[in-house]
Design an enzyme around this catalytic site. Structure first.
Site, PDB file in Angstrom:
ATOM      1  N   LYS A 172       0.864  -1.191   0.000  1.00  0.00           N
ATOM      2  CA  LYS A 172       0.000   0.000   0.000  1.00  0.00           C
ATOM      3  C   LYS A 172       0.898   1.238   0.000  1.00  0.00           C
ATOM      4  CE  LYS A 172      -1.576   3.080   2.644  1.00  0.00           C
ATOM      5  NZ  LYS A 172      -1.683   4.257   1.776  1.00  0.00           N
ATOM      6  N   GLU A 247      10.003   1.460  10.284  1.00  0.00           N
ATOM      7  CA  GLU A 247      11.023   2.474   9.950  1.00  0.00           C
ATOM      8  C   GLU A 247      10.348   3.822  10.128  1.00  0.00           C
ATOM      9  OE1 GLU A 247      14.128   2.173   9.099  1.00  0.00           O
ATOM     10  OE2 GLU A 247      14.325   0.041   8.705  1.00  0.00           O
ATOM     11  N   CYS A 281      13.820  11.081   6.251  1.00  0.00           N
ATOM     12  CA  CYS A 281      13.843  10.688   7.664  1.00  0.00           C
ATOM     13  C   CYS A 281      15.243  10.809   8.252  1.00  0.00           C
ATOM     14  CB  CYS A 281      13.361   9.255   7.793  1.00  0.00           C
ATOM     15  SG  CYS A 281      14.250   8.136   6.711  1.00  0.00           S
ATOM     16  N   GLU A 379      11.065  16.814  14.100  1.00  0.00           N
ATOM     17  CA  GLU A 379      11.467  16.675  12.702  1.00  0.00           C
ATOM     18  C   GLU A 379      10.867  17.856  11.922  1.00  0.00           C
ATOM     19  OE1 GLU A 379       9.585  13.126  11.180  1.00  0.00           O
ATOM     20  OE2 GLU A 379      11.392  12.468  10.197  1.00  0.00           O
TER      21      GLU A 379
HETATM   22  P1  NAP Z   1       2.612   8.797   7.558  1.00  0.00           P
HETATM   23  O1  NAP Z   1       1.590   9.849   7.642  1.00  0.00           O
HETATM   24  O2  NAP Z   1       2.883   7.964   8.746  1.00  0.00           O
HETATM   25  O3  NAP Z   1       2.194   7.899   6.313  1.00  0.00           O
HETATM   26  C1  NAP Z   1       2.954   6.775   5.933  1.00  0.00           C
HETATM   27  C2  NAP Z   1       2.036   5.725   5.344  1.00  0.00           C
HETATM   28  O4  NAP Z   1       1.122   5.319   6.364  1.00  0.00           O
HETATM   29  C3  NAP Z   1       1.195   6.211   4.177  1.00  0.00           C
HETATM   30  O5  NAP Z   1       1.066   5.167   3.241  1.00  0.00           O
HETATM   31  C4  NAP Z   1      -0.134   6.499   4.824  1.00  0.00           C
HETATM   32  O6  NAP Z   1      -1.229   6.378   3.955  1.00  0.00           O
HETATM   33  C5  NAP Z   1      -0.198   5.405   5.864  1.00  0.00           C
HETATM   34  N1  NAP Z   1      -1.123   5.664   6.973  1.00  0.00           N
HETATM   35  C6  NAP Z   1      -1.495   6.840   7.498  1.00  0.00           C
HETATM   36  N2  NAP Z   1      -2.372   6.641   8.505  1.00  0.00           N
HETATM   37  C7  NAP Z   1      -2.557   5.296   8.610  1.00  0.00           C
HETATM   38  C8  NAP Z   1      -3.344   4.457   9.456  1.00  0.00           C
HETATM   39  N3  NAP Z   1      -4.119   4.959  10.404  1.00  0.00           N
HETATM   40  N4  NAP Z   1      -3.281   3.124   9.266  1.00  0.00           N
HETATM   41  C9  NAP Z   1      -2.494   2.607   8.301  1.00  0.00           C
HETATM   42  N5  NAP Z   1      -1.733   3.344   7.473  1.00  0.00           N
HETATM   43  C10 NAP Z   1      -1.746   4.675   7.637  1.00  0.00           C
HETATM   44  O7  NAP Z   1       4.024   9.391   7.144  1.00  0.00           O
HETATM   45  P2  NAP Z   1       4.374  10.321   5.928  1.00  0.00           P
HETATM   46  O8  NAP Z   1       4.043  11.709   6.288  1.00  0.00           O
HETATM   47  O9  NAP Z   1       3.819   9.755   4.665  1.00  0.00           O
HETATM   48  O10 NAP Z   1       5.953  10.112   5.828  1.00  0.00           O
HETATM   49  C11 NAP Z   1       6.850  10.898   6.496  1.00  0.00           C
HETATM   50  C12 NAP Z   1       7.360  10.178   7.720  1.00  0.00           C
HETATM   51  O11 NAP Z   1       7.995   8.967   7.351  1.00  0.00           O
HETATM   52  C13 NAP Z   1       8.422  10.980   8.439  1.00  0.00           C
HETATM   53  O12 NAP Z   1       8.221  10.918   9.821  1.00  0.00           O
HETATM   54  C14 NAP Z   1       9.715  10.260   8.041  1.00  0.00           C
HETATM   55  O13 NAP Z   1      10.752  10.451   8.960  1.00  0.00           O
HETATM   56  C15 NAP Z   1       9.262   8.848   7.965  1.00  0.00           C
HETATM   57  N6  NAP Z   1      10.165   8.052   7.132  1.00  0.00           N
HETATM   58  C16 NAP Z   1      10.952   7.117   7.748  1.00  0.00           C
HETATM   59  C17 NAP Z   1      11.849   6.376   7.003  1.00  0.00           C
HETATM   60  C18 NAP Z   1      12.728   5.352   7.658  1.00  0.00           C
HETATM   61  O14 NAP Z   1      13.313   4.537   6.940  1.00  0.00           O
HETATM   62  N7  NAP Z   1      12.879   5.347   8.954  1.00  0.00           N
HETATM   63  C19 NAP Z   1      11.923   6.556   5.621  1.00  0.00           C
HETATM   64  C20 NAP Z   1      11.100   7.517   5.018  1.00  0.00           C
HETATM   65  C21 NAP Z   1      10.219   8.251   5.803  1.00  0.00           C
HETATM   66  P3  NAP Z   1      -1.857   7.630   3.167  1.00  0.00           P
HETATM   67  O15 NAP Z   1      -0.745   8.251   2.444  1.00  0.00           O
HETATM   68  O16 NAP Z   1      -2.831   6.969   2.271  1.00  0.00           O
HETATM   69  O17 NAP Z   1      -2.449   8.514   4.210  1.00  0.00           O
END
Ligand code: NAP
Length: 475
Positions: A172, A247, A281, A379
């Site tokens: 997804k 992650e 990240c 962040e």
């Molecule tokens: P996010 O809001 O957590 O979204 C990530 C994924 O989770 C998306 O596919 C999102 O779907 C889904 N999601 C959101 N709410 C959900 C729920 N209640 N149940 C299941 N899935 C859900 O994060 P983001 O804003 O896209 O990404 C940025 C974050 O990712 C930052 O904090 C960054 O540091 C972190 N990141 C970490 C790494 C690592 O390797 N550690 C790498 C890259 C990014 P939708 O898009 O459809 O809402």
């Protein structure tokens, strides 16, 4: 305009569902649509993966590697097309997008090979008429949820080891960047993966996540995204003791010591801080410079930062694309405003630009930073470099570790002994020593503390998709 579909059991589906628009963050224009799937679609995809699992797991590692290498080669053959899709939906400059495609393919070739080296072991038994074997087996159906900031890399980093290990997969992608994922899966189809081995769903994240964590046929959840959603998914997974890899977010310190090579340090900070408009990240979030060299370092950093061009990533010469959406832009603005209110000095940048539905932010350097500012505690996820000075290594280590995150940290020193001590004391899963961009397929990537659980890449990245079975044989 791309009309995206889901991919379930070897069929492109979802035409009868409502659609979600996919927008170009550099222009606000629509670049495609995707179906708004939910529980039912996720359940069908999991069922397909469940049915496909026994045959896929029974192939030899060599056979699975052949499929993976076909996929890998097709991705590289189509690199330019995929990169353009990626830039249009995510905003990063085209050169960076092409780099991400090569990076994402590198996980596939590396894990195709690593799959051939999933060794068990034999262990001396405690009695002469017993034998002990330790076997490795694929965990089963893997469900994956990925973010928008690396629309290709975050998927292949999970999918390649899972498929190489013998697992089947339901992906997804993020709602903001699903089109790159669709293209990757189209190439899986072209590579000839058997139906049901790779599945793609999209739409209502909450509903899909609930199905993925509650469906008994899912044996592993692998998630990349925010710490908040990671915690939520971990709670949901606890009910079934579902195997999870997470992650999550970071808050990386970058330490520039007085014996650093300043050119290396400036290049490292620019690469880490401004790549992807600061939306990674692992990007440096807090920059600590030793007092004696702060003026020289700042002068060089300012000079290089001035050359960075902000704009539409499809245009030649652009280094920093738009922020992904208004929410992210507002957060960056808030962080800079909060810092300035509390006494920060803007050395360069400090300005955003809203152009219709597109949100750009200038690369920004701030000094006179105090610990109570938002930039030092959260962040930022934008191109903002707050610079604080430090006197001693003890002081800077304490500051660097003073966070609930533990993903990446960086330091710059030419002194080996000092560098070893710093690296040992930093509570981070990834440490870059004179290196602002450490991530590669063959090394374990992941965080300590609230930055997550598990590692992706390297041998550990394969282990995440394997079960260990202890076989005791009486002779
Ligand atoms: P996010 O809001 O957590 O979204 C990530 C994924 O989770 C998306 O596919 C999102 O779907 C889904 N999601 C959101 N709410 C959900 C729920 N209640 N149940 C299941 N899935 C859900 O994060 P983001 O804003 O896209 O990404 C940025 C974050 O990712 C930052 O904090 C960054 O540091 C972190 N990141 C970490 C790494 C690592 O390797 N550690 C790498 C890259 C990014 P939708 O898009 O459809 O809402």
């Amino acid at each position: 305009m791309i009309k995206g579909r889901m991919y379930v059991n070897g069929e492109w589906t979802g035409d009868s569902l409502d659609t979600i628009d996919v927008l170009n963050p550099a222009t606000g224009e629509q670049v495609g649509t995707i179906p708004n799937g939910g529980k039912e679609e996720a359940r069908a995809a999991i069922e397909a993966a469940h049915q496909a699992f026994p045959e896929w797991a029974a192939l030899t590692a060599l056979e699975r590697a052949n499929y993976l290498m076909k996929w890998h080669d097709l991705i590289l053959e189509n690199k330019d097309e995929i990169a353009e899709i990626l830039t249009k939906e995510m905003g990063k400059p085209l050169a960076e997008a092409k780099g991400e495609i090569v990076y994402s393919a590198s996980f596939i070739s590396w894990f195709a090979e690593e799959g051939k080296r999933v060794y068990g072991r034999t262990v001396p038994a405690s009695s002469p008429n017993k034998r002990i074997h330790v076997q490795k087996q694929p965990v089963g159906v893997v469900a994956s949820i990925t973010p928008w900031n690396f629309p290709a890399g975050m998927i292949t980093r999970k999918m390649a080891p899972a498929l190489a290990a013998g697992c089947t997969f339901v992906a997804k992608p993020a709602e903001l960047t699903p089109l790159t994922a669709i293209k990757l899966v189209e190439l899986c189809e072209e590579a000839g993966f058997p139906k049901g081995v790779v599945n793609l769903v999209m739409g209502d994240a909450k509903a899909i996540g609930e199905e993925m964590t509650s469906n008994e046929n899912v044996r592993k959840l692998t998630f990349t995204g925010s710490t908040a959603v990671g915690k939520l998914l971990m709670k949901q997974s606890a009910e079934r003791m579902l195997n999870v890899s997470l992650e999550l977010g970071g808050h990386a310190p970058m330490i520039i010591c007085d014996d650093a090579d300043l050119d290396k340090a400036v290049d490292g900070v620019i690469a880490s801080k401004f790549r992807n408009a600061g939306q990674t990240c692992v990007c440096g979030n807090r920059i600590f410079v030793q007092e004696a060299i702060v003026d020289a370092f700042l002068a060089k950093l300012k000079e290089k930062t001035q050359t960075l061009k902000v704009g539409n990533g499809l245009e030649e010469g652009v280094h920093i694309g738009p922020l992904i959406e208004k929410k992210g832009y507002d957060k960056v603005k808030k962080h800079v405003e909060d810092a300035v209110e509390k006494g920060a000095k803007v050395i360069i940048g400090g300005e955003g630009a809203e152009e219709g539905n597109a949100y750009f932010y200038q690369p920004t350097i701030l000094t006179n930073i105090s610990d109570d500012m938002l930039v030092m505690n959260e962040e930022t996820f934008g191109p903002v470099a707050p610079i604080q000075t430090f006197k001693t290594d003890e002081e800077v280590i304490a500051k660097a570790n003073n966070t609930r995150y533990g993903l990446a940290a960086y330091f710059f020193t030419e002194n080996y002994s000092r560098g070893m001590k710093l690296s040992e004391k930093l509570e981070y899963g990834i440490v870059g020593w004179n290196d602002g961009v450490p991530a590669v397929a063959q090394a374990p990537f992941g965080g300590m503390k609230e930055s997550g659980l598990g590692r992706e890449g390297g041998q550990e990245g394969m282990e995440a998709f394997l079960e260990t079975k202890f076989l005791s044989i009486g002779l």
